[in-house]
Design a protein around this motif. Structure first.
Motif, PDB file in Angstrom:
ATOM      1  N   ASN A   1       1.060  -1.027   0.166  1.00  0.00           N
ATOM      2  CA  ASN A   1      -0.360  -0.005   0.309  1.00  0.00           C
ATOM      3  C   ASN A   1       1.085   1.072  -0.202  1.00  0.00           C
ATOM      4  O   ASN A   1       1.467   1.823   1.021  1.00  0.00           O
ATOM      5  CB  ASN A   1      -0.698  -0.173   1.110  1.00  0.00           C
ATOM      6  CG  ASN A   1      -2.240   1.034   1.259  1.00  0.00           C
ATOM      7  OD1 ASN A   1      -2.453   2.361   0.220  1.00  0.00           O
ATOM      8  ND2 ASN A   1      -2.615   1.019   2.250  1.00  0.00           N
ATOM      9  N   LEU A   2       1.144   1.781  -0.892  1.00  0.00           N
ATOM     10  CA  LEU A   2       2.250   2.974  -1.095  1.00  0.00           C
ATOM     11  C   LEU A   2       1.285   4.184  -0.376  1.00  0.00           C
ATOM     12  O   LEU A   2       1.830   5.290  -1.207  1.00  0.00           O
ATOM     13  CB  LEU A   2       2.422   3.045  -2.601  1.00  0.00           C
ATOM     14  CG  LEU A   2       3.337   1.763  -3.113  1.00  0.00           C
ATOM     15  CD1 LEU A   2       3.633   1.734  -4.742  1.00  0.00           C
ATOM     16  CD2 LEU A   2       4.291   1.392  -2.169  1.00  0.00           C
TER      17      LEU A   2
ATOM     18  N   HIS B   1      -3.516   2.813  -7.650  1.00  0.00           N
ATOM     19  CA  HIS B   1      -3.746   2.581  -6.678  1.00  0.00           C
ATOM     20  C   HIS B   1      -5.320   1.227  -7.085  1.00  0.00           C
ATOM     21  O   HIS B   1      -6.192   1.622  -7.418  1.00  0.00           O
ATOM     22  CB  HIS B   1      -4.433   3.493  -5.847  1.00  0.00           C
ATOM     23  CG  HIS B   1      -4.287   2.714  -3.810  1.00  0.00           C
ATOM     24  ND1 HIS B   1      -3.932   1.384  -3.027  1.00  0.00           N
ATOM     25  CD2 HIS B   1      -6.207   2.196  -3.650  1.00  0.00           C
ATOM     26  CE1 HIS B   1      -4.172   1.698  -1.972  1.00  0.00           C
ATOM     27  NE2 HIS B   1      -5.738   1.481  -2.396  1.00  0.00           N
TER      28      HIS B   1
ATOM     29  N   SER C   1      -0.021  -0.087  -6.449  1.00  0.00           N
ATOM     30  CA  SER C   1      -0.631  -0.043  -4.652  1.00  0.00           C
ATOM     31  C   SER C   1      -1.235  -0.616  -4.858  1.00  0.00           C
ATOM     32  O   SER C   1      -2.279  -0.783  -6.024  1.00  0.00           O
ATOM     33  CB  SER C   1      -0.161   1.858  -4.594  1.00  0.00           C
ATOM     34  OG  SER C   1      -0.602   1.317  -3.261  1.00  0.00           O
TER      35      SER C   1
END
Length: 294
Positions: free
Chosen positions: A124-125, A200, A224
């Motif tokens: 999870n960036l 994401h 992400s």
């Protein structure tokens, strides 16, 4: 100071009392002009209602123009963007209450998507940081579904967090990998340089597929993913789908797939070009982008 107290009608006396009320008690002024206090306050109330007549008409016009789906805060933005009228949000709320109108309440979203147990899972960036300083810095993406009769229509969409614009979307009767891949092919055609971009998503099977993980790094994008079962990690995309359904689908009697697709296309165009957002300096996404980049 007051001249001949016996001249003029009651309305004239009430106006004079109002002007002098800063310096003298209301009760004494009413006695002096031989009018009742209840009559004076009723005059103020009637005049206040008349004063709001044009404002009420405009609020009602905006409310009806957008099919009665919006509350006072969004109507406030439409008043400024569409009509150049800035009205305090408390006043908009009061006038809506007087008019007996209210927004449609959005349905609560349930986090019920299924995470993939196979394929590749990325870190999870994004970490719920939904702000971006420039275009093509952070994108969020997801798939939602809408039922028409016994069939389902699936929508894959990508949002740029710089201005919350939906930059690409695709629809299909099938929820498969190709739906997502087509969405990103469309995005790559429109966005030339995405080096360093964070994309994401949740951990749905389309986003953990080998095809997806092969496609994004080729253009310099970083993948992400939300934590497993945590829809808040992709809340920005979930929020858009909620607005889409509440404002663009649920208010209408949609009886076939063509009608659903048309409504979705119309709403995304409206959302990007016409729907002002408070976080975007009260501008729609595309207008905000043009203003910042110009």
């Amino acid at each position: 100071m007051f001249g001949n107290l016996d001249t003029g009608d009651e309305a004239h006396k009430y106006i004079t009392i109002e002007k002098a009320a800063k310096d003298y008690p209301i009760s004494k002024l009413c006695t002096l002009f031989k009018v009742s206090r209840s009559g004076y306050y009723a005059f103020l109330k009637r005049r206040g209602a008349d004063r709001d007549r044009d404002a009420k008409a405009l609020v009602k016009k905006v409310y009806e123009q957008y099919n009665g789906v919006y509350g006072y805060r969004q109507i406030q933005l439409f008043l400024q963007h569409d009509h150049g009228v800035w009205m305090n949000h408390k006043k908009v709320l009061r006038l809506m209450q007087v008019l007996g109108i209210r927004s449609q309440i959005r349905r609560k979203h349930r986090c019920n998507y299924a995470s993939s147990t196979k394929g590749r899972v990325a870190k999870n960036l994004l970490k719920q940081d939904f702000k971006a300083d420039k275009p093509n810095q952070k994108w969020v993406t997801d798939i939602t579904q809408y039922r028409v009769g016994d069939c389902w229509l699936y929508l894959s969409a990508i949002k740029d967090l710089f201005n919350n614009e939906i930059i690409a979307y695709q629809m299909s009767h099938r929820n498969d990998n190709e739906l997502v891949l087509q969405t990103f092919r469309q995005a790559w055609k429109q966005q030339k340089d995405v080096t360093g971009l964070i994309v994401h998503s949740d951990q749905g099977f389309q986003y953990t597929s080998h095809a997806y993980h092969d496609m994004l790094p080729k253009v310099g994008a970083r993948i992400s993913m939300s934590r497993r079962g945590n829809c808040y990690d992709n809340a920005s995309m979930e929020s858009f789908f909620s607005h889409l359904k509440t404002e663009g689908l649920y208010p209408y009697d949609i009886r076939n797939m063509d009608g659903a697709q048309r409504r979705i296309e119309e709403y995304i165009r409206f959302y990007n070009q016409c729907r002002p957002q408070r976080k975007l300096n009260k501008l729609p996404p595309k207008e905000y982008r043009k203003q910042l980049i110009a």
